[in-house]
Design a protein around this motif. Structure first.
Motif, PDB file in Angstrom:
ATOM      1  N   ASN A  72       0.841  -1.199   0.000  1.00  0.00           N
ATOM      2  CA  ASN A  72       0.000   0.000   0.000  1.00  0.00           C
ATOM      3  C   ASN A  72       0.873   1.244   0.000  1.00  0.00           C
ATOM      4  O   ASN A  72       1.854   1.329   0.734  1.00  0.00           O
ATOM      5  CB  ASN A  72      -0.912   0.007   1.233  1.00  0.00           C
ATOM      6  CG  ASN A  72      -1.969  -1.074   1.169  1.00  0.00           C
ATOM      7  OD1 ASN A  72      -2.380  -1.485   0.084  1.00  0.00           O
ATOM      8  ND2 ASN A  72      -2.419  -1.546   2.319  1.00  0.00           N
ATOM      9  N   TYR A  73       0.481   2.197  -0.832  1.00  0.00           N
ATOM     10  CA  TYR A  73       1.293   3.397  -0.948  1.00  0.00           C
ATOM     11  C   TYR A  73       1.311   4.177   0.360  1.00  0.00           C
ATOM     12  O   TYR A  73       0.275   4.392   0.999  1.00  0.00           O
ATOM     13  CB  TYR A  73       0.758   4.284  -2.073  1.00  0.00           C
ATOM     14  CG  TYR A  73       1.513   5.584  -2.223  1.00  0.00           C
ATOM     15  CD1 TYR A  73       2.792   5.613  -2.753  1.00  0.00           C
ATOM     16  CD2 TYR A  73       0.941   6.781  -1.809  1.00  0.00           C
ATOM     17  CE1 TYR A  73       3.485   6.796  -2.893  1.00  0.00           C
ATOM     18  CE2 TYR A  73       1.625   7.970  -1.945  1.00  0.00           C
ATOM     19  CZ  TYR A  73       2.903   7.970  -2.483  1.00  0.00           C
ATOM     20  OH  TYR A  73       3.590   9.145  -2.601  1.00  0.00           O
ATOM     21  N   TRP A 108      -0.445   6.262  -5.420  1.00  0.00           N
ATOM     22  CA  TRP A 108      -1.573   5.492  -4.932  1.00  0.00           C
ATOM     23  C   TRP A 108      -2.072   4.513  -5.999  1.00  0.00           C
ATOM     24  O   TRP A 108      -1.862   4.709  -7.193  1.00  0.00           O
ATOM     25  CB  TRP A 108      -2.722   6.419  -4.535  1.00  0.00           C
ATOM     26  CG  TRP A 108      -2.411   7.357  -3.405  1.00  0.00           C
ATOM     27  CD1 TRP A 108      -2.052   8.657  -3.489  1.00  0.00           C
ATOM     28  CD2 TRP A 108      -2.432   7.042  -2.013  1.00  0.00           C
ATOM     29  NE1 TRP A 108      -1.847   9.186  -2.244  1.00  0.00           N
ATOM     30  CE2 TRP A 108      -2.078   8.224  -1.312  1.00  0.00           C
ATOM     31  CE3 TRP A 108      -2.721   5.880  -1.282  1.00  0.00           C
ATOM     32  CZ2 TRP A 108      -2.003   8.261   0.068  1.00  0.00           C
ATOM     33  CZ3 TRP A 108      -2.651   5.934   0.099  1.00  0.00           C
ATOM     34  CH2 TRP A 108      -2.296   7.102   0.762  1.00  0.00           C
ATOM     35  N   ARG A 167      -5.533   6.991  -6.875  1.00  0.00           N
ATOM     36  CA  ARG A 167      -6.368   7.326  -5.728  1.00  0.00           C
ATOM     37  C   ARG A 167      -5.971   8.697  -5.167  1.00  0.00           C
ATOM     38  O   ARG A 167      -4.800   9.054  -5.173  1.00  0.00           O
ATOM     39  CB  ARG A 167      -6.236   6.252  -4.648  1.00  0.00           C
ATOM     40  CG  ARG A 167      -7.158   6.451  -3.456  1.00  0.00           C
ATOM     41  CD  ARG A 167      -6.844   5.417  -2.396  1.00  0.00           C
ATOM     42  NE  ARG A 167      -7.203   4.091  -2.837  1.00  0.00           N
ATOM     43  CZ  ARG A 167      -8.405   3.524  -2.677  1.00  0.00           C
ATOM     44  NH1 ARG A 167      -9.370   4.210  -2.074  1.00  0.00           N
ATOM     45  NH2 ARG A 167      -8.637   2.302  -3.100  1.00  0.00           N
TER      46      ARG A 167
END
Length: 365
Positions: A72-73, A108, A167
């Motif tokens: 996950n970023y 993201w 995102r």
């Protein structure tokens, strides 16, 4: 049978078979040790917080394989930075073992733009935030769909629904502000149906009924009539009906006259113009105004010692024949007094005694 079992030939074959089996087992284990590098272990290097390029080079030099997985970023770390390693650094693994790397992605994860076109702006904003997109500028544009989303822009370019964006990307939303009023109808007579559609769309109108004379749907037919007429004013989004044919306008003159009688209102110019005249204002005469009421005079009460007479004098012009008359009322008695002068006022007296005094004659000069 036992005698034949202990025959030297049988025993020899049995010993040879056991030897061959043991040899095969030994060779198998030796081959496994050689293939799996039994007893040869390599420590996992510490490659956490290094870039993925540096980590891959270190693993290649150590004879270890690797598998890269996006994590996950996290904006606190650099893009493509190694965040986790499995097995953990310091563990001893065999040569050729695959090491799993968890790497911070460049940005993201991408999400799809939801389909909020022609939806109410409040619901559209909520839907965009749910998928992880931020709403930047709100641009209002004339449209018959008031408060509805017309387009979505990303970096100034229109994006279609289901387009993937990172995102938390910021998008601009174009919302309808309502139709424009009193727009002039364009003239599309003489144009083809295809050209007329483009002109009508640029003028912010819509194409309504298209009546082809021969019943076909040929877009190359020429427009010979339109309703509403060119130059009329309508609101944005109104429909314009078209009549198209392959014949020329001169050949369709009778048809045009028939359509004019149906869709155009005729104004009779032979009638004289209507003239309006102003009526004079009637002034009310002063005689109609009632006179103001006469002022009233207050009367004083007589004292207890002697009677007071309350008089009200009214002077009117009189000739010599008109004699002034004075009427006094008190204790049911009245007296009329005549004077010597020709002009005498007429006076009316009212006497209010305190204790039934005798009637007195009162002369008013």
């Amino acid at each position: 049978m036992l005698k034949s079992l202990f025959n030297w030939k049988v025993l020899l074959n049995l010993i040879v078979a056991i030897g061959v089996f043991v040899g095969l087992v030994w060779l198998t284990f030796r081959w496994l040790e050689y293939h799996t590098h039994h007893g040869q272990e390599i420590p996992v290097p510490n490659i956490v917080n290094k870039s993925v390029q540096e980590a891959i080079k270190i693993l290649d030099d150590s004879g270890l394989e690797y598998e890269v997985d996006s994590f996950n970023y996290d904006p606190k770390y650099r893009p493509f930075q190694v965040l986790q390693v499995y097995p953990i650094p310091g563990s001893r693994v065999k040569d050729g073992r695959a090491i799993q790397l968890r790497v911070n992605p460049r940005t993201w994860a991408k999400v799809e733009v939801p389909d909020v076109i022609n939806k109410y702006s409040g619901l559209a904003f909520q839907r965009l935030e749910q998928v992880g997109l931020k709403v930047g500028d709100t641009i209002f544009e004339p449209s018959i769909q008031k408060d509805a989303v017309i387009r979505i822009l990303y970096n100034g370019n229109e994006v279609k629904p289901k387009t993937k964006l990172a995102r938390f990307s910021t998008v601009d939303v174009v919302i309808g502000s309502g139709p424009l009023r009193n727009i002039a109808i364009p003239n599309v007579v003489g144009l083809t149906v295809k050209e007329a559609r483009q002109v009508i769309a640029r003028s912010m109108f819509e194409v309504g009924l298209v009546d082809h004379e021969d019943g076909s749907k040929d877009e190359s037919d020429v427009i010979y009539y339109q309703d509403p007429a060119a130059g009329d004013v309508r609101d944005q989004g109104m429909q314009i009906d078209l009549w198209a044919s392959k014949r020329t306008l001169a050949e369709l003159s009778a048809k045009i006259e028939q359509l004019n009688s149906t869709y155009r209102m005729k104004v009779d110019t032979t009638l004289p113009p209507v003239q309006y005249q102003e009526m004079p204002v009637r002034e009310e005469s002063g005689s109609d105004i009632p006179p103001p009421p006469a002022p009233r005079r207050e009367s004083t009460k007589p004292s207890a010692e002697m009677p007071r007479t309350e008089t009200s004098r009214t002077t009117v012009p009189a000739t010599e024949t008109n004699r002034p008359r004075t009427t006094a009322s008190g204790n049911n008695s009245a007296t009329t007094v005549s004077g010597s002068n020709s002009n005498r006022p007429a006076t009316t007296m009212t006497t209010k005694p305190a204790e039934k005094p005798k009637a007195k004659k009162v002369v008013i000069d």
